[in-house]
Design an enzyme around this catalytic site. Structure first.
Site, short mmCIF file in Angstrom:
data_model
loop_
_atom_site.label_atom_id
_atom_site.label_comp_id
_atom_site.label_asym_id
_atom_site.label_seq_id
_atom_site.Cartn_x
_atom_site.Cartn_y
_atom_site.Cartn_z
N ASP A 165 -5.34 -2.82 14.55
CA ASP A 165 -6.19 -2.37 13.45
C ASP A 165 -7.54 -3.07 13.59
O ASP A 165 -7.59 -4.31 13.64
CB ASP A 165 -5.56 -2.71 12.10
N ASP B 121 0.55 9.05 5.28
CA ASP B 121 0.73 7.73 4.70
C ASP B 121 1.28 7.90 3.30
O ASP B 121 0.59 8.44 2.42
CB ASP B 121 -0.61 6.98 4.66
#
Length: 247
Positions: free
Chosen positions: A8, A130
């Site tokens: 990330d 998500d």
């Protein structure tokens, strides 16, 4: 079933957020490209990258880092976070990114997904779902779309989408194990879905459980924090899954 190491990116550093909370970050490296080289040496064939700046604001601060990663590594990359226009996709396609992950735009502008599939092909467009408490979250997990993830997936599937990353936000970064039941149910509903599990994978035992509970039908599983903190040996995990596949 592949193991996808996750990186990330936030302000050109490799970080992890706890359950998507930008105020709860751990910085793991200021040289993400070096981490990817290590993953490649350990046998990874596909790396999962999320641009957290772009996911939150729609504007990337990490383009130079992504370019540097692609220049230094031969492994395939999939990239998500803030990819909301065809121009975005063309830019990352030009950098050599193999798979483009669409999240917020797929919820808010499904017609863009259709255009993307038409331009880049079904195998290069991945929908990032998500979910928290059954609902799809958008804009870097900060907004509740009000859409049930099962309804959203049905819509995407009907549009020809076959590659999906499903993240259980409640499990992400918690090291509590993945939601194996959810993945098994999704594969039962959509048998030819190329599904990647994300959230909670913290050991090689978790990977084996995912493989077994889905009868080896899972395309892959993403893991980040467990690798960084030494709880999951990437090379060993890849070897174990390869052995299971060959049986």
């Amino acid at each position: 079933m592949l193991v996808l190491p996750a990186i990330d990116l936030l302000d050109n550093e490799a970080v992890r957020l706890l359950q998507g909370d930008y105020s709860k970050k751990t910085v793991y490296s200021s040289s993400p490209e070096k981490m990817i080289q290590v993953f490649e040496e350990q046998g990874a064939t596909l790396i999962h990258i999320v641009d957290l700046n772009a996911a939150k604001t729609g504007k990337s601060e990490n383009e130079k880092t992504i370019k540097k990663i692609k220049e230094k590594c031969t492994v395939d990359l999939e990239l998500g976070g803030g990819i909301r226009t065809i121009d975005n996709m063309k830019f990352y396609d030009g950098l050599g990114v193999s798979r483009l992950i669409l999240g917020t735009v797929a919820v808010e502008e499904p017609n863009v997904v259709e255009k993307a599939v038409s331009l880049f092909g079904q195998d290069r467009i991945v929908i990032g779902v998500d979910a928290k408490n059954g609902y799809v979250r958008t804009k870097g997990w900060e907004s509740n779309s009000g859409i049930l993830y099962k309804d959203f997936l049905t819509t995407m599937y009907g549009m020809g989408i076959r590659h999906v990353i499903f993240t259980d936000i409640a499990r992400d970064g918690m090291m509590e194990g993945p939601n194996t039941l959810a993945y098994a149910e999704l594969l039962e509903t959509f048998p030819d879905l190329q599904l990647v599990a994300s959230g909670g994978v913290s050991s090689k035992e978790d990977l084996v459980e995912l493989y077994d509970k889905t009868n080896g039908k899972l395309f892959g599983a993403i893991t980040g924090k467990a690798i960084y903190e030494g709880k999951l040996d990437l090379k060993e995990s890849i070897r174990i899954l390869n052995q299971k596949r060959e049986k």
